[in-house]
Design a protein around this motif. Structure first.
Motif, PDB file in Angstrom:
ATOM      1  N   MET A 101      16.152-136.593  42.445  1.00 14.50           N
ATOM      2  CA  MET A 101      15.130-136.407  41.417  1.00 14.50           C
ATOM      3  C   MET A 101      13.828-135.818  41.959  1.00 14.50           C
ATOM      4  O   MET A 101      13.283-134.883  41.393  1.00 14.50           O
ATOM      5  N   PRO A 102      13.284-136.328  43.094  1.00 15.64           N
ATOM      6  CA  PRO A 102      12.038-135.765  43.610  1.00 15.64           C
ATOM      7  C   PRO A 102      12.151-134.280  43.940  1.00 15.64           C
ATOM      8  O   PRO A 102      11.246-133.511  43.672  1.00 15.64           O
ATOM      9  N   LYS A 103      13.294-133.845  44.528  1.00 19.41           N
ATOM     10  CA  LYS A 103      13.495-132.438  44.856  1.00 19.41           C
ATOM     11  C   LYS A 103      13.508-131.585  43.601  1.00 19.41           C
ATOM     12  O   LYS A 103      12.928-130.518  43.532  1.00 19.41           O
ATOM     13  N   PHE A 104      14.153-132.065  42.574  1.00 22.00           N
ATOM     14  CA  PHE A 104      14.250-131.321  41.322  1.00 22.00           C
ATOM     15  C   PHE A 104      12.866-131.173  40.683  1.00 22.00           C
ATOM     16  O   PHE A 104      12.479-130.125  40.202  1.00 22.00           O
ATOM     17  N   THR A 105      12.071-132.267  40.723  1.00 21.97           N
ATOM     18  CA  THR A 105      10.722-132.243  40.159  1.00 21.97           C
ATOM     19  C   THR A 105       9.829-131.291  40.943  1.00 21.97           C
ATOM     20  O   THR A 105       9.040-130.542  40.365  1.00 21.97           O
ATOM     21  N   LYS A 106       9.925-131.293  42.256  1.00 18.16           N
ATOM     22  CA  LYS A 106       9.125-130.405  43.085  1.00 18.16           C
ATOM     23  C   LYS A 106       9.470-128.946  42.814  1.00 18.16           C
ATOM     24  O   LYS A 106       8.607-128.084  42.732  1.00 18.16           O
ATOM     25  N   ARG A 107      10.759-128.689  42.625  1.00 17.95           N
ATOM     26  CA  ARG A 107      11.207-127.329  42.316  1.00 17.95           C
ATOM     27  C   ARG A 107      10.678-126.886  40.952  1.00 17.95           C
ATOM     28  O   ARG A 107      10.299-125.734  40.767  1.00 17.95           O
ATOM     29  N   GLN A 108      10.626-127.820  40.014  1.00 13.21           N
ATOM     30  CA  GLN A 108      10.070-127.507  38.703  1.00 13.21           C
ATOM     31  C   GLN A 108       8.590-127.153  38.804  1.00 13.21           C
ATOM     32  O   GLN A 108       8.111-126.242  38.143  1.00 13.21           O
ATOM     33  N   ARG A 109       7.878-127.912  39.638  1.00 17.91           N
ATOM     34  CA  ARG A 109       6.451-127.646  39.822  1.00 17.91           C
ATOM     35  C   ARG A 109       6.233-126.254  40.435  1.00 17.91           C
ATOM     36  O   ARG A 109       5.344-125.517  40.026  1.00 17.91           O
ATOM     37  N   GLN A 110       7.056-125.928  41.411  1.00 15.11           N
ATOM     38  CA  GLN A 110       6.943-124.603  42.039  1.00 15.11           C
ATOM     39  C   GLN A 110       7.229-123.498  41.034  1.00 15.11           C
ATOM     40  O   GLN A 110       6.543-122.472  41.002  1.00 15.11           O
ATOM     41  N   ALA A 111       8.239-123.692  40.202  1.00 17.07           N
ATOM     42  CA  ALA A 111       8.581-122.705  39.173  1.00 17.07           C
ATOM     43  C   ALA A 111       7.451-122.577  38.153  1.00 17.07           C
ATOM     44  O   ALA A 111       7.137-121.470  37.689  1.00 17.07           O
ATOM     45  N   LYS A 112       6.823-123.706  37.847  1.00 21.59           N
ATOM     46  CA  LYS A 112       5.710-123.679  36.896  1.00 21.59           C
ATOM     47  C   LYS A 112       4.536-122.884  37.461  1.00 21.59           C
ATOM     48  O   LYS A 112       3.926-122.064  36.766  1.00 21.59           O
ATOM     49  N   TRP A 113       4.225-123.107  38.742  1.00 26.51           N
ATOM     50  CA  TRP A 113       3.139-122.362  39.373  1.00 26.51           C
ATOM     51  C   TRP A 113       3.449-120.877  39.447  1.00 26.51           C
ATOM     52  O   TRP A 113       2.559-120.034  39.284  1.00 26.51           O
ATOM     53  N   LEU A 114       4.704-120.561  39.692  1.00 26.47           N
ATOM     54  CA  LEU A 114       5.106-119.153  39.711  1.00 26.47           C
ATOM     55  C   LEU A 114       4.881-118.497  38.355  1.00 26.47           C
ATOM     56  O   LEU A 114       4.405-117.361  38.268  1.00 26.47           O
ATOM     57  N   ARG A 115       5.216-119.217  37.285  1.00 24.69           N
ATOM     58  CA  ARG A 115       5.004-118.680  35.934  1.00 24.69           C
ATOM     59  C   ARG A 115       3.510-118.476  35.657  1.00 24.69           C
ATOM     60  O   ARG A 115       3.108-117.469  35.079  1.00 24.69           O
ATOM     61  N   ILE A 116       2.697-119.447  36.092  1.00 23.87           N
ATOM     62  CA  ILE A 116       1.252-119.324  35.884  1.00 23.87           C
ATOM     63  C   ILE A 116       0.695-118.135  36.667  1.00 23.87           C
ATOM     64  O   ILE A 116      -0.076-117.331  36.135  1.00 23.87           O
ATOM     65  N   PHE A 117       1.101-118.013  37.923  1.00 19.10           N
ATOM     66  CA  PHE A 117       0.620-116.908  38.754  1.00 19.10           C
ATOM     67  C   PHE A 117       1.066-115.566  38.191  1.00 19.10           C
ATOM     68  O   PHE A 117       0.327-114.585  38.240  1.00 19.10           O
ATOM     69  N   ARG A 118       2.293-115.533  37.655  1.00 20.20           N
ATOM     70  CA  ARG A 118       2.800-114.293  37.073  1.00 20.20           C
ATOM     71  C   ARG A 118       1.956-113.886  35.857  1.00 20.20           C
ATOM     72  O   ARG A 118       1.626-112.715  35.683  1.00 20.20           O
ATOM     73  N   LYS A 119       1.602-114.860  35.021  1.00 23.11           N
ATOM     74  CA  LYS A 119       0.775-114.585  33.841  1.00 23.11           C
ATOM     75  C   LYS A 119      -0.616-114.118  34.239  1.00 23.11           C
ATOM     76  O   LYS A 119      -1.151-113.158  33.677  1.00 23.11           O
ATOM     77  N   VAL A 120      -1.213-114.809  35.227  1.00 21.93           N
ATOM     78  CA  VAL A 120      -2.561-114.435  35.690  1.00 21.93           C
ATOM     79  C   VAL A 120      -2.542-113.040  36.304  1.00 21.93           C
ATOM     80  O   VAL A 120      -3.425-112.213  36.042  1.00 21.93           O
ATOM     81  N   HIS A 121      -1.531-112.777  37.119  1.00 27.18           N
ATOM     82  CA  HIS A 121      -1.391-111.479  37.775  1.00 27.18           C
ATOM     83  C   HIS A 121      -1.247-110.361  36.742  1.00 27.18           C
ATOM     84  O   HIS A 121      -1.900-109.320  36.836  1.00 27.18           O
ATOM     85  N   ARG A 122      -0.395-110.605  35.754  1.00 25.91           N
ATOM     86  CA  ARG A 122      -0.150-109.603  34.708  1.00 25.91           C
ATOM     87  C   ARG A 122      -1.402-109.399  33.848  1.00 25.91           C
ATOM     88  O   ARG A 122      -1.772-108.270  33.532  1.00 25.91           O
ATOM     89  N   ALA A 123      -2.067-110.496  33.494  1.00 28.12           N
ATOM     90  CA  ALA A 123      -3.267-110.395  32.651  1.00 28.12           C
ATOM     91  C   ALA A 123      -4.402-109.689  33.382  1.00 28.12           C
ATOM     92  O   ALA A 123      -5.104-108.848  32.802  1.00 28.12           O
ATOM     93  N   THR A 124      -4.577-110.012  34.666  1.00 26.94           N
ATOM     94  CA  THR A 124      -5.634-109.368  35.453  1.00 26.94           C
ATOM     95  C   THR A 124      -5.372-107.878  35.589  1.00 26.94           C
ATOM     96  O   THR A 124      -6.280-107.056  35.411  1.00 26.94           O
ATOM     97  N   GLY A 125      -4.124-107.525  35.896  1.00 26.42           N
ATOM     98  CA  GLY A 125      -3.781-106.113  36.039  1.00 26.42           C
ATOM     99  C   GLY A 125      -3.958-105.340  34.753  1.00 26.42           C
ATOM    100  O   GLY A 125      -4.453-104.212  34.750  1.00 26.42           O
TER     101      GLY A 125
END
Length: 200
Positions: A13-37
């Motif tokens: 469970m902890p590994k799965f949750t950590k992976r979810q958090r990483q995926a969430k940050w990736l989505r946020i960074f992708r949105k910020v990157h796209r919006a800034t560009g």
């Protein structure tokens, strides 16, 4: 049938949750990157083009920046006083370009190794090169490099509006500097994040 294993589930469970958090940050960074560009695309484009041209200004065959002409002597003791050269430069400017131009000086570049002094004006793009010894006019130039610099750092708007202390330039360079930093960080993480997730 789903088998519940109390011994292994807490470890998974902890590994799965950590992976979810990483995926969430990736989505946020992708949105910020796209919006800034998307929001600052035109400004990034202008900065890139003007920066490229400024890098090539001394290799433009005199189009962007004129070459430095040589005067009579590199010995300063033989030169005319700066105020005399300044008066001559203003006279050449008004006689050879236009009597309507401002003679307010932005800077005076003394090129001792060339035996030449260069006068750059504040309110327009004209510049003059004079022989330091004789005061003879060596060259009149249109300083397109100064125009490119003003576009590059946003100070062209300060000149147009007439701000007191380059407030637009400071605001513009701050926003673009922070945006470029953000663009770099999010871009790096969009490249490194998936690699990190695959390793785990």
């Amino acid at each position: 049938m789903y088998l519940y294993c109390p011994l292994t589930y807490p470890k998974i469970m902890p590994k799965f949750t950590k992976r979810q958090r990483q995926a969430k940050w990736l989505r946020i960074f992708r949105k910020v990157h796209r919006a800034t560009g998307a929001a600052l695309f035109i400004f990034f484009f202008i900065i890139a083009i003007t920066g490229l041209l400024l890098g090539w200004k001394k290799h433009s065959g005199g189009v962007i920046l004129s070459k430095s002409y040589e005067g009579t002597s590199t010995e300063l003791k033989h030169w005319l006083p700066i105020d005399s050269l300044h008066t001559l430069a203003n006279t050449y400017l008004l006689e050879n370009v236009s009597k309507e131009l401002s003679t307010k000086i932005d800077r005076i570049d003394i090129r001792k190794e060339k035996g030449m002094v260069k006068f750059v004006y504040e309110n327009h793009l004209w510049g003059l090169q004079l022989d330091g010894v004789t005061g003879k006019l060596l060259h009149i130039e249109r300083r397109y490099s100064d125009l490119l610099e003003q576009i590059h750092d946003g100070s062209i708007l300060d000149n147009y509006v007439g701000t007191s202390d380059n407030q637009i330039k400071v605001f513009y360079t701050t926003i673009m500097g922070l945006a470029l930093l953000l663009f770099t960080i999010t871009g790096f993480w969009l490249w490194y994040g998936p690699k990190r997730m695959r390793k785990k």
